[in-house]
Design an enzyme around this catalytic site. Structure first.
Site, PDB file in Angstrom:
ATOM      1  N   SER A   1       0.852  -1.196   0.000  1.00 27.05           N
ATOM      2  CA  SER A   1       0.000   0.000   0.000  1.00 27.05           C
ATOM      3  C   SER A   1       0.881   1.236   0.000  1.00 27.05           C
ATOM      4  O   SER A   1       2.049   1.176   0.431  1.00 27.05           O
ATOM      5  CB  SER A   1      -0.888   0.011   1.255  1.00 27.05           C
ATOM      6  OG  SER A   1      -1.501   1.272   1.455  1.00 27.05           O
TER       7      SER A   1
ATOM      8  N   TYR B   1      -2.505  -0.474  10.307  1.00 26.84           N
ATOM      9  CA  TYR B   1      -2.548  -0.823   8.886  1.00 26.84           C
ATOM     10  C   TYR B   1      -1.217  -0.488   8.212  1.00 26.84           C
ATOM     11  O   TYR B   1      -0.662  -1.310   7.469  1.00 26.84           O
ATOM     12  CB  TYR B   1      -3.699  -0.068   8.206  1.00 26.84           C
ATOM     13  CG  TYR B   1      -3.836  -0.364   6.740  1.00 26.84           C
ATOM     14  CD1 TYR B   1      -4.404  -1.557   6.300  1.00 26.84           C
ATOM     15  CD2 TYR B   1      -3.403   0.541   5.774  1.00 26.84           C
ATOM     16  CE1 TYR B   1      -4.530  -1.841   4.945  1.00 26.84           C
ATOM     17  CE2 TYR B   1      -3.532   0.270   4.417  1.00 26.84           C
ATOM     18  CZ  TYR B   1      -4.089  -0.914   4.013  1.00 26.84           C
ATOM     19  OH  TYR B   1      -4.210  -1.195   2.674  1.00 26.84           O
TER      20      TYR B   1
END
Length: 254
Positions: A138, A151
């Site tokens: 990501s 995350y």
């Protein structure tokens, strides 16, 4: 170009969003796609769509955080040419308001889940003279994003694991890369907006879209297209690399 005829492809989280787009595209290119999913109903819908289009796919219900389940499923598949570690979950919070339970939940799926799949797939690939691994990281692995502590931690680990695997298994003819998407328009995004911004869905969708320099969210099919290239024979000279696919998010927001 980019044909996957006779390839056996394993895609975790292949039942929805980016994983679904990858599953459909890879099957279209001739691969037999094995979808690893906890959400069996979603996976079955994806397989039905693939088969309607003349492709081949199977569902394997599996919790990627369980090494025992993952090893059993991977061994049942047999030869694995391509592994895409795509399954993942999200969390909103900072370091001082992320509970231990939430941190463990993110770690177990996003980090341990990838490790479990690598642990199961690498011996199979070595026994069959090589393979390709693609991990979904990501932009959160590269830049600071507000309220994404757990995350971001997990995606940073994905980036590091990619480099380690690429180095350790180069002599075994195994390539390993990762991709780092920015915000992509998936059912997860729609659900997140509906849950947290009831009555302001359109306004928030526009705000989130405009937060990316290109002025919109990515589409799952765009992410799948990059994945296809990196997993194809045409990308045989590429390993140990992360590819941002982010509408300019990393370089133009800083």
């Amino acid at each position: 170009m980019f044909k996957l005829t006779n390839k056996q492809v394993v895609i975790t989280g292949g039942g929805s969003g980016i994983g679904k787009a990858m599953s459909i595209l890879f099957a279209k290119q001739g691969a037999t796609v094995h979808i690893i999913e906890l959400n069996e109903a979603a996976a079955n819908d994806t397989v039905a769509e693939i088969k309607t289009g003349g492709g081949n796919a199977e569902v394997h219900k599996c919790d990627v955080s369980s090494q025992q389940q993952v090893v059993a499923v991977f061994n049942s598949i047999g030869k694995i040419d391509i592994l895409i570690n795509n399954a993942g979950i999200a969390h909103i919070g900072r370091a001082d308001n992320t509970s231990e339970a939430d941190f463990d939940r993110i770690y177990n799926v996003n980090v341990k889940g990838v490790y479990n799949c690598l642990f199961a797939a690498l011996p199979i690939m070595k026994a069959h003279n090589g393979g390709v691994i693609l991990n979904t990281a990501s932009v959160a692995a590269h830049v600071g994003i507000t309220d994404r502590f757990a995350y971001s931690t997990s995606k940073g680990a994905i980036h590091a694991m990619t480099l380690s695997v690429a180095r350790d298994y180069m002599a075994d003819n195994i390539r390993c890369n990762s991709i780092s998407p920015a915000r992509v328009h998936t059912p997860f995004v729609d659900g997140f907006i509906a849950k947290n911004y009831a009555g302001k869905e359109a306004e928030m969708f526009e705000k989130l879209s405009k937060s990316q320099p290109i002025g919109r969210m990515g589409q799952p099919a765009e992410i799948a297209a990059l994945a296809l290239y990196l997993c194809s024979d045409e990308a045989g000279f590429i390993t140990g690399t992360d590819y941002p696919i982010d509408g300019g998010f990393i370089t133009l927001n800083n």
